[in-house]
Design a protein around this motif. Structure first.
Motif, PDB file in Angstrom:
ATOM      1  N   UNK A   1      -9.544  17.972  -6.754  1.00  0.00           N
ATOM      2  CA  UNK A   1      -8.182  17.734  -6.164  1.00  0.00           C
ATOM      3  C   UNK A   1      -7.605  16.398  -6.323  1.00  0.00           C
ATOM      4  N   UNK A   2      -6.498  16.290  -6.236  1.00  0.00           N
ATOM      5  CA  UNK A   2      -5.780  15.195  -6.431  1.00  0.00           C
ATOM      6  C   UNK A   2      -5.884  14.096  -5.121  1.00  0.00           C
ATOM      7  N   UNK A   3      -6.399  14.789  -3.988  1.00  0.00           N
ATOM      8  CA  UNK A   3      -6.674  14.093  -2.810  1.00  0.00           C
ATOM      9  C   UNK A   3      -8.221  13.245  -3.055  1.00  0.00           C
ATOM     10  N   UNK A   4      -9.060  13.583  -3.773  1.00  0.00           N
ATOM     11  CA  UNK A   4     -10.191  12.876  -4.085  1.00  0.00           C
ATOM     12  C   UNK A   4     -10.141  11.787  -4.766  1.00  0.00           C
ATOM     13  N   UNK A   5      -8.954  11.263  -5.459  1.00  0.00           N
ATOM     14  CA  UNK A   5      -8.978  10.112  -6.198  1.00  0.00           C
ATOM     15  C   UNK A   5      -9.399  10.247  -7.608  1.00  0.00           C
ATOM     16  N   UNK A   6      -9.318   9.202  -8.461  1.00  0.00           N
ATOM     17  CA  UNK A   6      -9.223   9.252  -9.643  1.00  0.00           C
ATOM     18  C   UNK A   6     -10.784   9.080 -10.516  1.00  0.00           C
ATOM     19  N   UNK A   7     -11.687   8.826  -9.728  1.00  0.00           N
ATOM     20  CA  UNK A   7     -13.084   8.593 -10.056  1.00  0.00           C
ATOM     21  C   UNK A   7     -13.997   9.236 -10.181  1.00  0.00           C
ATOM     22  N   UNK A   8     -13.817  10.873  -9.716  1.00  0.00           N
ATOM     23  CA  UNK A   8     -14.873  11.719  -9.734  1.00  0.00           C
ATOM     24  C   UNK A   8     -15.244  11.939 -11.213  1.00  0.00           C
ATOM     25  N   UNK A   9     -14.518  11.977 -12.057  1.00  0.00           N
ATOM     26  CA  UNK A   9     -15.168  12.577 -13.534  1.00  0.00           C
ATOM     27  C   UNK A   9     -16.269  11.312 -14.207  1.00  0.00           C
ATOM     28  N   UNK A  10     -15.671  10.130 -13.813  1.00  0.00           N
ATOM     29  CA  UNK A  10     -16.602   8.943 -14.180  1.00  0.00           C
ATOM     30  C   UNK A  10     -17.937   8.895 -13.506  1.00  0.00           C
ATOM     31  N   UNK A  11     -17.687   8.947 -12.044  1.00  0.00           N
ATOM     32  CA  UNK A  11     -18.918   8.983 -11.466  1.00  0.00           C
ATOM     33  C   UNK A  11     -19.915  10.218 -11.358  1.00  0.00           C
ATOM     34  N   UNK A  12     -19.476  11.262 -11.846  1.00  0.00           N
ATOM     35  CA  UNK A  12     -20.269  12.581 -12.057  1.00  0.00           C
ATOM     36  C   UNK A  12     -19.795  13.044 -13.076  1.00  0.00           C
ATOM     37  N   UNK A  13     -20.055  12.426 -14.325  1.00  0.00           N
ATOM     38  CA  UNK A  13     -19.634  12.853 -15.691  1.00  0.00           C
ATOM     39  C   UNK A  13     -20.235  14.327 -15.959  1.00  0.00           C
ATOM     40  N   UNK A  14     -21.565  14.716 -15.773  1.00  0.00           N
ATOM     41  CA  UNK A  14     -22.335  15.642 -16.219  1.00  0.00           C
ATOM     42  C   UNK A  14     -21.445  17.019 -15.892  1.00  0.00           C
ATOM     43  N   UNK A  15     -21.061  17.027 -14.534  1.00  0.00           N
ATOM     44  CA  UNK A  15     -20.269  18.151 -14.058  1.00  0.00           C
ATOM     45  C   UNK A  15     -18.934  18.604 -14.968  1.00  0.00           C
ATOM     46  N   UNK A  16     -18.402  17.520 -15.190  1.00  0.00           N
ATOM     47  CA  UNK A  16     -17.024  17.539 -16.201  1.00  0.00           C
ATOM     48  C   UNK A  16     -17.495  17.674 -17.647  1.00  0.00           C
ATOM     49  N   UNK A  17     -18.703  17.183 -18.371  1.00  0.00           N
ATOM     50  CA  UNK A  17     -19.007  17.473 -19.452  1.00  0.00           C
ATOM     51  C   UNK A  17     -19.437  18.666 -19.703  1.00  0.00           C
ATOM     52  N   UNK A  18     -20.241  19.438 -18.862  1.00  0.00           N
ATOM     53  CA  UNK A  18     -20.511  20.611 -19.033  1.00  0.00           C
ATOM     54  C   UNK A  18     -19.783  22.034 -18.766  1.00  0.00           C
ATOM     55  N   UNK A  19     -18.408  21.504 -18.123  1.00  0.00           N
ATOM     56  CA  UNK A  19     -17.632  22.503 -17.679  1.00  0.00           C
ATOM     57  C   UNK A  19     -16.738  23.033 -19.110  1.00  0.00           C
ATOM     58  N   UNK A  20     -16.214  24.174 -18.975  1.00  0.00           N
ATOM     59  CA  UNK A  20     -15.402  24.566 -20.046  1.00  0.00           C
ATOM     60  C   UNK A  20     -14.089  24.383 -19.658  1.00  0.00           C
ATOM     61  N   UNK A  21     -13.748  24.594 -18.170  1.00  0.00           N
ATOM     62  CA  UNK A  21     -12.605  24.398 -17.622  1.00  0.00           C
ATOM     63  C   UNK A  21     -12.461  23.504 -16.467  1.00  0.00           C
ATOM     64  N   UNK A  22     -11.406  23.025 -16.388  1.00  0.00           N
ATOM     65  CA  UNK A  22     -11.144  22.059 -15.218  1.00  0.00           C
ATOM     66  C   UNK A  22      -9.804  22.416 -14.387  1.00  0.00           C
ATOM     67  N   UNK A  23     -10.023  22.951 -13.231  1.00  0.00           N
ATOM     68  CA  UNK A  23      -8.742  23.198 -12.380  1.00  0.00           C
ATOM     69  C   UNK A  23      -8.687  21.926 -11.510  1.00  0.00           C
ATOM     70  N   UNK A  24      -7.398  21.420 -11.657  1.00  0.00           N
ATOM     71  CA  UNK A  24      -6.907  20.118 -10.679  1.00  0.00           C
ATOM     72  C   UNK A  24      -6.128  20.813  -9.578  1.00  0.00           C
TER      73      UNK A  24
END
Length: 224
Positions: A140-163
């Motif tokens: 979510x936009x309320x979580x800030x900008x840093x979630x993908x870089x702090x938790x990269x595995x979740x974003x690297x393994x996902x086929x889809x990102x919903x913002x």
């Protein structure tokens, strides 16, 4: 004497069960989506808006993961889908064994789609395969900008990102374009869907993608 259990053995054992789950669902022609996110990203609200657009066209079930309570499952049931609740009672993720047992409670032969709402956590759920077709990471936009870089595995393994919660963009310090650039740097093939569940913006496009996944599976099964 100290008994040592190595985490890689646990991950491998989970992977073996996940492969069994995947084979079983492939045989039945059922798509399984695994939704992961941090707590409060809006997975349940997203599903509340998603399911009414799907249940008239497809047969859908939801496996709802939570540490305690059935609160989210009760909300999802109101949206018109069959729901199986998994309470982990402390564990911070769902695993393939839990999903296997939940699937046994469903009439899988009658389903087109199973959506798993995983525990709110971006660490452990990224490591445990459930045997699904697609992993979807929700941020979510309320979580800030840093979630993908702090938790990269979740974003690297996902086929889809919903913002989610894009209706709040005027009120938070969040650069949507820069966030999307970060996602593509981590995962060049990821599909990205900005949505506002509150205003139902982007929900139809998101549902159309799910529909395409189901039709693709049906074509592969020669059931069209």
């Amino acid at each position: 004497m100290v008994n040592v259990i190595y985490s890689n053995k646990i991950i491998k054992a989970n992977g073996d069960i996940a492969a069994e789950n995947k084979r079983f669902l492939e045989e039945k022609g059922v798509v399984l989506l695994n939704l992961v996110s941090a707590p409060g990203a809006g997975k349940t609200t997203l599903l509340e808006k998603t399911l009414p657009l799907l249940v008239d066209k497809f047969k859908v079930a939801v496996i709802e993961g939570d540490i305690y309570t059935t609160q989210d499952a009760e909300r999802i049931a109101q949206a018109g889908a069959e729901v199986v609740q998994i309470n982990t009672e402390g564990a911070c993720h769902l695993d393939a064994v839990m999903i296997r047992e939940a699937i046994k409670q469903l009439t899988v032969e009658e389903l087109d789609l199973i959506i798993v709402e995983n525990i709110g956590n971006l660490v452990c759920p990224a490591e445990f395969d459930l045997g699904g077709d697609v992993k979807v990471v929700v941020g979510s936009v309320t979580e800030g900008m840093d979630k993908p870089t702090k938790y990269p595995l979740a974003f690297k393994e996902a086929a889809i990102a919903v913002i989610t919660k894009t209706d709040l963009l005027p009120y938070v310090e969040f650069n949507l374009g820069a966030y999307i650039d970060t996602l593509f740097k981590l995962n060049p093939n990821i599909k990205i869907f900005p949505v506002s569940s509150t205003k139902e913006e982007g929900i139809e496009e998101w549902c159309q993608l799910i529909g395409r996944l189901i039709w693709k599976k049906r074509r592969s099964m020669n059931v069209l």
